[in-house]
Write a protein that holds these residues in place. Structure first.
Motif, PDB file in Angstrom:
ATOM      1  N   UNK A 155       3.911   2.738  -6.370  1.00  0.00           N
ATOM      2  CA  UNK A 155       2.970   2.059  -7.283  1.00  0.00           C
ATOM      3  C   UNK A 155       1.806   1.449  -6.507  1.00  0.00           C
ATOM      4  N   UNK A 156       2.121   0.779  -5.398  1.00  0.00           N
ATOM      5  CA  UNK A 156       1.068   0.112  -4.612  1.00  0.00           C
ATOM      6  C   UNK A 156       0.056   1.146  -4.110  1.00  0.00           C
ATOM      7  N   UNK A 157       0.542   2.274  -3.596  1.00  0.00           N
ATOM      8  CA  UNK A 157      -0.424   3.256  -3.063  1.00  0.00           C
ATOM      9  C   UNK A 157      -1.242   3.845  -4.211  1.00  0.00           C
ATOM     10  N   UNK A 158      -0.605   4.072  -5.386  1.00  0.00           N
ATOM     11  CA  UNK A 158      -1.384   4.594  -6.520  1.00  0.00           C
ATOM     12  C   UNK A 158      -2.406   3.557  -6.983  1.00  0.00           C
ATOM     13  N   UNK A 159      -1.975   2.278  -7.022  1.00  0.00           N
ATOM     14  CA  UNK A 159      -2.896   1.215  -7.477  1.00  0.00           C
ATOM     15  C   UNK A 159      -4.106   1.128  -6.545  1.00  0.00           C
ATOM     16  N   UNK A 160      -3.861   1.246  -5.242  1.00  0.00           N
ATOM     17  CA  UNK A 160      -4.975   1.191  -4.282  1.00  0.00           C
ATOM     18  C   UNK A 160      -5.903   2.384  -4.488  1.00  0.00           C
ATOM     19  N   UNK A 161      -5.339   3.549  -4.827  1.00  0.00           N
ATOM     20  CA  UNK A 161      -6.179   4.726  -5.131  1.00  0.00           C
ATOM     21  C   UNK A 161      -7.024   4.471  -6.380  1.00  0.00           C
ATOM     22  N   UNK A 162      -6.385   3.879  -7.385  1.00  0.00           N
ATOM     23  CA  UNK A 162      -7.105   3.595  -8.640  1.00  0.00           C
ATOM     24  C   UNK A 162      -8.324   2.718  -8.358  1.00  0.00           C
TER      25      UNK A 162
END
Ligand code: SF4
Length: 458
Positions: A155-162
């Motif tokens: 989730x954290x890596x996806x959130x940073x991508x977002x």
């Protein structure tokens, strides 16, 4: 940088996080949200006192955990144990996600042993003084945080991508557009009455309708598979037809006996109980309105009470209620869970009045059920059976939106201001009058709707 509150907004919807980081997030906190936040600070202050007394006098508060990309603050820390404070009586998934993020950040900088949540004990009843040991529950969530490590990392890596995305492509909107902080991103052209206005419509049906490029409820094909109640809402909207089941309404109203009392309470709930005998988040009744129809031909009589004091208002409420409501007759309310719950609370806090309240609850009739169970369906209700939606359709001359206070949480925060904030007499009187008008409309509305239903079943 991704903070803990960013992470929670990401979990609400990745689109919300993108909107937040690109200046397209329009969420203005209303009075009620501010009130809940204030209550959260009160709980946190007491939890700090609890920690100093029952964990260690050397506890640290608001300790910061930071990496290149992540930022988080722990409410309480002691020897690498973190304690997160929640002003709720039960732990929700979002709380578990919250401490999982906290644990993940702290683990990344190698300073975490265990993680706990301190929250409110729903069984706690206030005695003469507040007992912090009994008020709070402390539960170890380390294993849950550990089990969530992998999921949190993804989730954290996806959130940073977002955060770093140029636009919202590939980010999907949610299935319950309600208080949309960035509606124009998800649904720039949502019809006035959309498929999302069908209560409890399934994700599967939303996806299927979106695949068919249908967002307007009127365009849903008649052979589209929907549960009975949703189908009835769609059909009456498409036909622009009011559906009235006179037989069921007549049977439902048949049990009502004179004198008829149309009753409504307004309540305030404190996270931290303020008065002896009260529970955490007790619904404290500070106001009532009653319209009474003594006989079929008698005039409607109105009674009301609104406490102006900081003291426990329930004792005064009970005295006045007992002076108005007698042994016989039906008590009509809208959405009985609140009034019945308040009567049970008042019976518990003031046992000498128990029989009065048990008798009241035996006589309660919920007129909202006629709309909840679709004995009467009007497309203009837009799938809602709230009295706020039903009243202006049945009685266009009456509307909450003409009032300064037009919903329960506004009544709650206004009463608190009137009894607790410094203000001049004129302001206090203004709020007092507005609260009386709001609660009076609640009971007059029920009378008007009852009267109308009786006319149409003749
Ligand atoms: S539809 Fe509304 S609530 Fe849902 S993700 Fe979009 S903005 Fe948020």
């Amino acid at each position: 940088m991704l903070t803990k509150s960013d992470y929670k907004i990401y979990l609400e919807s990745p689109i919300h996080l993108w909107a937040l980081k690109h200046g397209k997030y329009n969420h203005i906190e209303d009075e009620y949200e501010k009130h809940l936040k204030e209550q959260g600070y009160e709980v946190e202050k007491l939890a700090q006192q609890y920690a100093l007394k029952y964990i260690s006098p050397k506890c640290n508060f608001q300790k910061i955990y930071q990496t290149d990309d992540l930022y988080s603050r722990a409410d309480i820390e002691y020897k690498d144990d973190i304690y997160e404070v929640k002003s709720s009586t039960k732990i929700k998934q979002e709380d578990k996600d919250d401490i999982s993020f906290q644990y993940y950040v702290a683990k990344n900088i190698g300073s975490i042993d265990r993680i706990f949540i301190i929250y409110l004990n729903k069984e706690y009843i206030k005695g003469e003084n507040l007992d912090l040991k009994e008020l709070f529950v402390v539960k170890d969530f380390t294993e849950i945080a550990k089990d969530n490590l992998e999921k949190t990392e993804i989730n954290v890596s996806h959130a940073l991508n977002v955060i770093n995305k140029a636009n919202i492509d590939e980010l999907s909107s949610c299935y319950k557009p309600s208080t949309c902080p960035c509606k124009e991103l998800c649904h720039p052209n949502l019809p006035e009455y959309s498929i999302y206005d069908i209560p409890r419509i399934s994700k599967k049906n939303i996806n299927e309708l979106l695949r068919l490029r249908i967002t307007d409820i009127k365009n849903i094909p008649s052979n589209f598979e929907l549960p009975e109640r949703q189908k009835l809402q769609v059909e009456c909207t498409k036909k622009e037809k009011i559906i009235i089941d006179k037989e069921r309404i007549e049977k439902d109203l048949d049990g009502i006996e004179y004198p008829i009392y149309f009753l409504d309470y307004e309540t305030y709930s404190w996270a931290i109980p303020q008065y002896k005998g009260h529970k955490v988040y007790e619904d404290v009744v500070f106001q009532f309105s009653i319209h009474v129809k003594k006989t079929p031909n008698s005039n409607l009589v109105h009674y009301e009470f609104l406490s102006k004091k900081k003291l426990d208002p329930m004792e005064e409420v009970i005295e006045d209620l007992k002076s108005v409501i007698k042994e016989e007759g039906s008590i009509i309310v809208w959405n009985k869970s609140l009034e019945k719950g308040c009567n049970e609370s008042m019976a518990r806090v003031y046992p000498k009045h128990e029989q009065f309240f048990l008798n009241l609850n035996r006589r309660i009739y919920d007129i909202g059920d006629i709309f909840k169970y679709q004995m009467y369906v009007d497309p203009k209700f837009k799938g809602s059976w709230s009295i706020k939606n039903v009243l202006p359709v049945i009685s266009p001359d009456l509307s909450y939106f003409k009032l300064d206070i037009h919903k329960g949480d506004e009544a709650m925060t206004n009463w608190y201001k009137m009894t607790h904030d410094d203000m001049d007499m004129k302001q206090r009187e203004e709020i007092y009058k507005n609260l009386l008008k709001y609660c009076e409309l609640d009971t007059f509305a029920m009378y008007r709707i009852w009267e109308y239903l009786n006319e149409i079943i003749i």
